[in-house]
Design a protein around this motif. Structure first.
Motif, PDB file in Angstrom:
ATOM      1  N   SER A 166      28.895 -11.591  54.671  1.00  0.00           N
ATOM      2  CA  SER A 166      29.614 -12.005  53.454  1.00  0.00           C
ATOM      3  C   SER A 166      30.874 -11.170  53.250  1.00  0.00           C
ATOM      4  N   ASP A 197      24.106 -19.165  51.560  1.00  0.00           N
ATOM      5  CA  ASP A 197      23.096 -18.155  51.232  1.00  0.00           C
ATOM      6  C   ASP A 197      22.796 -18.202  49.740  1.00  0.00           C
ATOM      7  N   ASP A 223      29.583 -19.008  55.315  1.00  0.00           N
ATOM      8  CA  ASP A 223      28.744 -17.798  55.237  1.00  0.00           C
ATOM      9  C   ASP A 223      27.285 -18.234  55.238  1.00  0.00           C
ATOM     10  N   THR A 283      26.326 -14.056  47.203  1.00  0.00           N
ATOM     11  CA  THR A 283      27.243 -12.906  47.183  1.00  0.00           C
ATOM     12  C   THR A 283      28.682 -13.364  46.930  1.00  0.00           C
TER      13      THR A 283
HETATM   14 MG   LIG Z   1      25.491 -12.245  52.880  1.00  0.00          MG
END
Ligand SMILES: [Mg+2]
Ligand SMILES: Nc1ncnc2c1ncn2[C@@H]1O[C@H](COP(=O)(O)OP(=O)(O)O)[C@@H](O)[C@H]1O
Length: 219
Positions: free
Chosen positions: A16, A39, A84, A43
């Motif tokens: 990230s 994810d 990501d 984040t």
């Molecule tokens: Mg991450």
């Protein structure tokens, strides 16, 4: 449009962080970037909420949506979509690799990280994707870096810069910035800019056969 996926099942290796910093470096060099976050830890969505500068666009999606979203993004004229992925080997990781023109595998110079990317690398080989390792969170200078770099260079392509463990990375993310915004004259910013220049060249490389260039070290 080129798709760059940040993959490795090891959590904490820097997927990230690199995704954010390279996206900002790309934008600063005049490119348009959209980030897809697969994810659930979110984040990057969280980072974007702390941000008071416009861009990049960030969307949270799951594996079932990825192909459709990437196809639709092609109509929006983005230069890059960055994907990501979560820190586990999941259907999401596999679909991100499949969608990618280039897979970036962040890796700390530790035995655990150096072991953890193997299933990811196997999937990348199977799908014949282009990839690059990035040594992240390294000490400024250490035999560990050299040993890890030597090992990774045998397996694949390694950039001409390591990303050193620096406070700027943690502080920048906390305030919704990339390191090149947070401390433009700092070492972390310099390393990230150099890495983006290298990655962009590699992402634009027109050889579709990831396999054929697997063992070539691009300086
Ligand atoms: Mg991450
Ligand atoms: N080069 C670096 N220097 C200092 N801290 C870093 C660096 N790269 C990542 N970190 C920190 O390490 C932690 C894990 O990074 P993260 O990008 O969330 O990993 P991943 O997404 O692979 O799980 C975060 O707290 C991040 O701020």
């Amino acid at each position: 449009m080129k798709a760059i996926a940040f993959v490795t099942q090891k959590g904490g290796s820097g997927k990230s962080t690199l995704c954010i910093n390279l996206a900002i470096a790309a934008i600063e060099s005049g490119r348009s970037v959209c980030i897809l976050e697969m994810d659930r830890q979110a984040t990057i969505t969280d980072w974007a909420e702390h941000r008071d500068t416009e861009g990049p666009e960030v969307a949270q999606i799951d594996a079932t949506q990825l192909d459709d979203v990437v196809a639709r993004l092609r109509d929006f004229d983005y230069d890059y979509v960055f994907i990501d992925t979560p820190g586990v080997d999941s259907p999401g990781t596999l679909s991100a690799i499949r969608a990618a023109d280039l897979c970036v595998i962040p890796c700390r110079p530790t035995p655990a990280d150096l072991r953890a990317f193997k299933p990811t690398l196997a999937a990348i080989y199977r799908l014949e994707k282009r990839f690059a390792f990035v040594l992240n969170q390294t000490p400024p200078r250490s035999y560990r870096n050299r040993d890890a770099a030597d090992g990774l260079a045998v397996l694949g392509v390694l950039p001409d810069v390591n990303i050193v463990m620096r406070n700027d990375h943690q502080d920048a993310i906390g305030v919704g910035q990339g390191v090149t915004e947070f401390n433009p004259g700092g070492q972390a910013a310099r390393e990230i800019r150099q890495l983006w220049t290298w990655i962009e060249k590699r992402a634009q490389f027109n050889n579709k056969q990831g396999q054929a260039i697997r063992n070539v070290k691009v300086a």
